[in-house]
Design an enzyme around this catalytic site. Structure first.
Site, short mmCIF file in Angstrom:
data_model
loop_
_atom_site.label_atom_id
_atom_site.label_comp_id
_atom_site.label_asym_id
_atom_site.label_seq_id
_atom_site.Cartn_x
_atom_site.Cartn_y
_atom_site.Cartn_z
N CYS A 209 -1.91 1.37 -2.53
CA CYS A 209 -0.58 1.10 -3.11
C CYS A 209 -0.29 -0.40 -3.29
O CYS A 209 0.64 -0.77 -3.99
CB CYS A 209 0.51 1.74 -2.26
SG CYS A 209 0.27 3.51 -2.04
N HIS B 59 6.98 -1.69 -4.08
CA HIS B 59 6.27 -0.42 -4.20
C HIS B 59 7.25 0.72 -3.91
O HIS B 59 8.00 0.68 -2.92
CB HIS B 59 5.10 -0.39 -3.22
CG HIS B 59 4.48 0.96 -3.10
ND1 HIS B 59 4.11 1.69 -4.21
CD2 HIS B 59 4.17 1.73 -2.01
CE1 HIS B 59 3.61 2.84 -3.81
NE2 HIS B 59 3.65 2.90 -2.49
N ASN C 299 6.05 8.56 -5.84
CA ASN C 299 5.18 7.46 -5.42
C ASN C 299 3.89 7.49 -6.25
O ASN C 299 3.08 8.39 -6.10
CB ASN C 299 4.88 7.64 -3.92
CG ASN C 299 3.94 6.58 -3.38
OD1 ASN C 299 3.34 5.81 -4.13
ND2 ASN C 299 3.78 6.54 -2.08
N1 ACO Z 1 9.77 20.08 3.31
C1 ACO Z 1 10.36 20.59 4.39
N2 ACO Z 1 9.99 20.27 5.63
C2 ACO Z 1 8.99 19.40 5.77
C3 ACO Z 1 8.33 18.82 4.68
C4 ACO Z 1 8.76 19.19 3.40
N3 ACO Z 1 8.21 18.72 2.28
N4 ACO Z 1 7.38 17.98 5.13
C5 ACO Z 1 7.42 18.02 6.46
N5 ACO Z 1 8.40 18.87 6.85
C6 ACO Z 1 8.79 19.23 8.20
C7 ACO Z 1 7.69 19.05 9.22
O1 ACO Z 1 6.82 20.14 9.25
C8 ACO Z 1 8.47 18.93 10.49
O2 ACO Z 1 8.84 20.19 10.90
P1 ACO Z 1 8.87 20.58 12.47
O3 ACO Z 1 9.90 19.67 13.07
O4 ACO Z 1 9.24 22.00 12.46
O5 ACO Z 1 7.49 20.29 12.96
C9 ACO Z 1 9.74 18.20 10.03
O6 ACO Z 1 9.83 18.37 8.62
C10 ACO Z 1 9.74 16.74 10.37
O7 ACO Z 1 8.49 16.20 9.96
P2 ACO Z 1 8.20 14.67 10.04
O8 ACO Z 1 6.84 14.40 9.52
O9 ACO Z 1 8.52 14.19 11.42
O10 ACO Z 1 9.29 14.14 9.02
P3 ACO Z 1 9.78 12.69 8.79
O11 ACO Z 1 11.22 12.59 9.04
O12 ACO Z 1 8.89 11.69 9.45
O13 ACO Z 1 9.57 12.55 7.23
C11 ACO Z 1 8.05 11.54 5.68
C12 ACO Z 1 8.26 12.68 6.66
C13 ACO Z 1 9.02 11.67 4.55
C14 ACO Z 1 6.62 11.63 5.13
C15 ACO Z 1 8.26 10.22 6.46
O14 ACO Z 1 7.46 10.16 7.61
C16 ACO Z 1 7.98 9.05 5.60
O15 ACO Z 1 8.73 8.71 4.74
N6 ACO Z 1 6.86 8.33 5.86
C17 ACO Z 1 6.42 7.29 5.04
C18 ACO Z 1 5.21 7.77 4.39
C19 ACO Z 1 5.18 7.51 2.92
O16 ACO Z 1 6.13 7.23 2.26
N7 ACO Z 1 3.99 7.64 2.43
C20 ACO Z 1 3.74 7.49 1.06
C21 ACO Z 1 2.34 7.15 0.86
S1 ACO Z 1 1.93 5.67 1.61
C22 ACO Z 1 2.52 4.44 0.72
O17 ACO Z 1 2.80 4.59 -0.41
C23 ACO Z 1 2.65 3.19 1.39
#
Ligand code: ACO
Length: 368
Positions: free
Chosen positions: A158, A295, A325
């Protein structure tokens, strides 16, 4: 009277007894042996730089909404919007990294008023090329008829577009090339596991390109970039496995794997620090920046970065609600959108910042 050309800033500080200029437009002069030399205070060591003279982008035709994804995996529009800010994205139904990149380049060339044959350097940042060899950049070169360009790919995930832009800047600073097409292009949909709701909702496909040329006024004022390979497991996608007559192995189809929380923590900590580093190098205060073009990973990441910098979120450009993204394509697609909407005026100060797998991250300060 002559311009200082490649005069080093450090030497200037020694000779000027510690005088520090506040902005990069301030000029100083010194007379040595009858010759008046104009010294310019710039963030980089050399006063040659690049400025963007044209932008272009290309997106696949097929749009996928959050509601569409809710039919594939157990998710909802509400969850995706609240956690990421994403509403829909474009997904390839046939468009490739090369076709999207070539279309984005044509638009950038038209915007910048240059023929493809005039391009000297063509860099494609991508982590999803169709082919291992030849590189995507050579295929784009062929499609454009940019036969005079040197073309190669660069993969910094990215942060790829930003690293490619810095690479173009370094070539121009060194006097090797005078212009470049810098592209970010991805078809991430082919490396995403469409049964994994934690990743498939995040990504989109697309390409953006900028045409840059050498300049001695404005353009990129300062840039920084960093890599942290020790943390590479946080976000990864394997390539082809070793398969040859001398080992027994079974080929698994590789997909993106991500520790979302770790990526989040990395981004909100390291990106503000690298932006501050680039601002300091450019001798620009955050308050002087008109627009932050980062980004487009996630709205909550951008909110966290803005908070840490003490900058109003309104000064952060955003289009991730429409395109998701797009990894290396995110920044150039957003720049093209802003440019075509007339939101970028000559002389405006922009901060660009990229971050992603590697881990890689960096920032640059530029005058539009
Ligand atoms: N829909 C519904 N529920 C979901 C989804 C979804 N799409 N995805 C995960 N969940 C659930 C999980 O299973 C979990 O359920 P559980 O509590 O029953 O186990 C719950 O939601 C919480 O999951 P987390 O992974 O803890 O959710 P979090 O609040 O951390 O959000 C996210 C996840 C959005 C990916 C967050 O961690 C984030 O924004 N991270 C940054 C990563 C990113 O943006 N990456 C992009 C690529 S890298 C880059 O471009 C730099």
């Amino acid at each position: 009277m002559r311009d200082s050309g490649n005069f080093k800033l450090q030497q200037f500080y020694l000779k000027s007894s510690g005088t520090v200029a506040k902005t990069q437009q301030v000029y100083f002069w010194q007379s040595v042996g009858g010759t008046v030399t104009i010294l310019r205070d710039v963030g980089k060591d050399w006063d040659m730089s690049i400025r963007i003279i044209g932008t272009g982008s290309a997106l696949p035709a097929h749009q996928v909404t959050n509601e569409d994804l809710a039919k594939l995996v157990d998710t909802s529009d509400e969850w995706i919007r609240e956690r990421t800010g994403i509403g829909c994205r474009r997904i390839s139904t046939g468009e490739t990294v090369v076709s999207l990149a070539a279309d984005a380049c044509r638009n950038a060339l038209e915007d910048g008023g240059m023929e493809a044959s005039g391009v000297e350097l063509l860099l494609v940042a991508t982590c999803t090329p169709e082919r291992g060899i030849p590189c995507a950049a050579c295929q784009v070169q062929d499609r454009l008829g940019a036969q005079n360009a040197v073309a190669f790919d660069l993969n910094a995930a990215c942060a790829g577009f930003l690293f490619a832009l810095h690479t173009a800047c370094a070539y121009v600073e060194a006097g090797i090339y005078r212009n470049a097409l810098v592209v970010g292009a991805e078809v991430l949909s082919k490396i995403v596991d469409w049964s994994d709701r934690s990743t498939c909702v995040l990504f989109g496909d697309g390409a953006g390109a900028v045409l840059v040329e050498h300049c001695r006024e404005g353009g990129i004022l300062g840039y920084v970039q960093h890599s942290d390979g020790a943390r590479g497991d946080v976000l990864k996608c394997d390539s082809r496995a070793i398969q040859n007559p001398y080992i027994s192995s079974r080929m698994e189809v590789p997909f993106v794997q991500m520790d979302g929380r770790e990526v989040f923590a990395f981004a909100v900590r390291k990106v503000p620090a690298s932006i501050e580093e680039a601002l300091e190098k450019s001798r620009i205060q955050a308050a002087e920046v008109d627009l932050f073009v980062l980004h487009q990973a996630n709205r909550r990441i951008l909110e966290g970065i803005a908070r840490r910098l003490g900058v109003d979120l309104e000064r952060f450009a955003m289009n991730l609600d429409q395109v998701g993204n797009m990894s290396s394509a995110a920044i150039p697609v957003l720049l093209d959108e802003l440019n075509r909407e007339g939101r970028l005026k000559r002389g405006m100060t922009l901060v660009l910042a990229g971050f992603g797998a590697g881990l890689t991250y960096g920032a640059c300060v530029m005058q539009w």
